[in-house]
Write an enzyme that holds these catalytic residues in place. Structure first.
Site, PDB file in Angstrom:
ATOM      1  N   SER A 187       8.643   0.766   4.027  1.00  0.00           N
ATOM      2  CA  SER A 187       7.473   1.580   4.321  1.00  0.00           C
ATOM      3  C   SER A 187       7.720   2.556   5.454  1.00  0.00           C
ATOM      4  O   SER A 187       6.838   3.347   5.788  1.00  0.00           O
ATOM      5  CB  SER A 187       6.283   0.676   4.666  1.00  0.00           C
ATOM      6  OG  SER A 187       6.612  -0.191   5.738  1.00  0.00           O
ATOM      7  N   HIS A 197       8.140   3.256  -2.381  1.00  0.00           N
ATOM      8  CA  HIS A 197       7.196   2.564  -1.511  1.00  0.00           C
ATOM      9  C   HIS A 197       5.909   2.287  -2.279  1.00  0.00           C
ATOM     10  O   HIS A 197       5.066   3.165  -2.456  1.00  0.00           O
ATOM     11  CB  HIS A 197       6.925   3.411  -0.262  1.00  0.00           C
ATOM     12  CG  HIS A 197       5.948   2.789   0.684  1.00  0.00           C
ATOM     13  ND1 HIS A 197       5.162   3.540   1.544  1.00  0.00           N
ATOM     14  CD2 HIS A 197       5.617   1.486   0.898  1.00  0.00           C
ATOM     15  CE1 HIS A 197       4.394   2.722   2.233  1.00  0.00           C
ATOM     16  NE2 HIS A 197       4.645   1.475   1.868  1.00  0.00           N
ATOM     17  N   GLU A 217       4.984   5.980  -3.357  1.00  0.00           N
ATOM     18  CA  GLU A 217       5.555   7.035  -2.523  1.00  0.00           C
ATOM     19  C   GLU A 217       7.067   7.051  -2.778  1.00  0.00           C
ATOM     20  O   GLU A 217       7.759   6.076  -2.494  1.00  0.00           O
ATOM     21  CB  GLU A 217       5.243   6.724  -1.060  1.00  0.00           C
ATOM     22  CG  GLU A 217       5.423   7.865  -0.105  1.00  0.00           C
ATOM     23  CD  GLU A 217       4.999   7.496   1.316  1.00  0.00           C
ATOM     24  OE1 GLU A 217       4.599   8.398   2.057  1.00  0.00           O
ATOM     25  OE2 GLU A 217       5.078   6.306   1.687  1.00  0.00           O
ATOM     26  N   ASN A 273       2.542   5.888   6.100  1.00  0.00           N
ATOM     27  CA  ASN A 273       2.473   5.147   7.357  1.00  0.00           C
ATOM     28  C   ASN A 273       2.547   6.030   8.593  1.00  0.00           C
ATOM     29  O   ASN A 273       2.139   5.612   9.677  1.00  0.00           O
ATOM     30  CB  ASN A 273       3.562   4.075   7.392  1.00  0.00           C
ATOM     31  CG  ASN A 273       3.136   2.869   6.590  1.00  0.00           C
ATOM     32  OD1 ASN A 273       1.990   2.444   6.653  1.00  0.00           O
ATOM     33  ND2 ASN A 273       4.043   2.315   5.807  1.00  0.00           N
TER      34      ASN A 273
END
Length: 295
Positions: free
Chosen positions: A118, A139, A151, A189
């Site tokens: 992540s 991700h 992602e 993130n």
């Protein structure tokens, strides 16, 4: 290309295995812990049954999906005949580097090596292999069987051919691939974790309590879950690891993790998985009650 391996049978790994098996892929699920593998299979079966109860799939589809998953406690027999490997172990750079170096030796030359990281650099992970053009980030979002976003992160050397194949894999899972470049925290993130960290700082500085901070974000911003409860679900150790990646990567003080977050991780109060974080949780339950520490 219907044969894949998933490395790590935790929350993300079993969710990824579930999604691939449900969509017709043969999955080799790998973990060093036999107990973790057994728990993963129980979780997958339980989550598939929920889909049956909601009339999303049939009982036959559930049974066929479970039959497509085989478990292994070592890499040597699990990855020698797969087209794609997805690593989903804990967010620790050295561990991922070791795994990818070993995968590079064991996997067929044409195999794509993907990481569910992540936040950790795909370019750095790829440098521990002799196939950086075939290393990429996938991700997934938690819970994997429900969330549509994947992602996709291209490292510095990731080829367009590799990206196109992963794009196709993602569509085959009935998910939505979104391409981003390889910078700390990627997009999800890089935006989410500073928000969570700021919520922790607000608590740390006494601006408001746990329930109040979460209620404001749920009612005021239409978030389905407040940032402190979300941190508990993600795992406070994971949140800290990602904040450290952002802080180390950008050298910008705005990414410095809150001292309260650091102390909670040191104390082993990691959220749902340990039964206490900002909220407390009864064993086997995800119902949140504000932790006595914060009342």
């Amino acid at each position: 290309m219907k044969n894949i391996a998933v490395i790590g049978a935790g929350t993300m790994g079993n969710g990824i295995a579930h999604s691939f098996a449900l969509n017709g892929f043969n999955v080799n699920l790998v973990d060093t812990s036999e107990q973790q593998l057994a728990n993963a299979l129980k979780t997958i079966e339980r989550n598939l049954e929920r889909q049956v109860q909601k009339n999303l799939i049939t009982t036959e589809t559930k049974d066929e999906s479970l039959l497509r998953i085989q478990t292994f406690n070592s890499l040597s027999h699990a990855v020698t005949e797969v087209d794609l490997v997805i690593e989903a172990v804990s967010e620790a750079s050295k561990l991922k580097q070791q795994i990818f170096a070993e995968l590079d030796k064991l996997c067929p030359e044409a195999s794509i090596l993907a990481s569910n990281t992540s936040s950790i650099s795909i370019t750095e992970i790829a440098s521990y292999t002799n196939r950086p053009d075939k290393v990429i980030g996938m991700h997934f979002m938690n819970p994997v069987p429900v969330m549509k976003l994947v992602e996709i992160i291209k490292g510095y050397s990731t080829s367009d051919e590799t990206y196109q194949k992963i794009h196709s894999y993602t569509l085959a899972l009935n998910k939505t691939p979104v391409l981003v470049n390889d910078y700390p925290g990627f997009v999800a993130n890089r935006i989410l974790m500073p928000m969570i960290n700021e919520a922790i700082i607000s608590l740390f500085e006494g601006v408001a309590g746990v329930a109040e901070i979460d209620e404001i974000m749920k009612l005021g911003m239409a978030h389905p879950m407040g940032p402190l409860q979300l941190a508990d679900f993600i795992g406070l150790d994971t949140c800290l690891s990602i904040m450290n990646v952002l802080y180390d990567g950008f050298k910008n003080p705005k990414y410095a993790p809150c001292p309260l977050l650091i102390n909670m991780v040191r104390a082993g109060k990691l959220g749902v998985k340990t039964g206490e974080g900002f909220y407390s949780y009864d064993k086997g339950s995800k119902e949140a009650k504000v932790s006595p520490r914060f009342t």
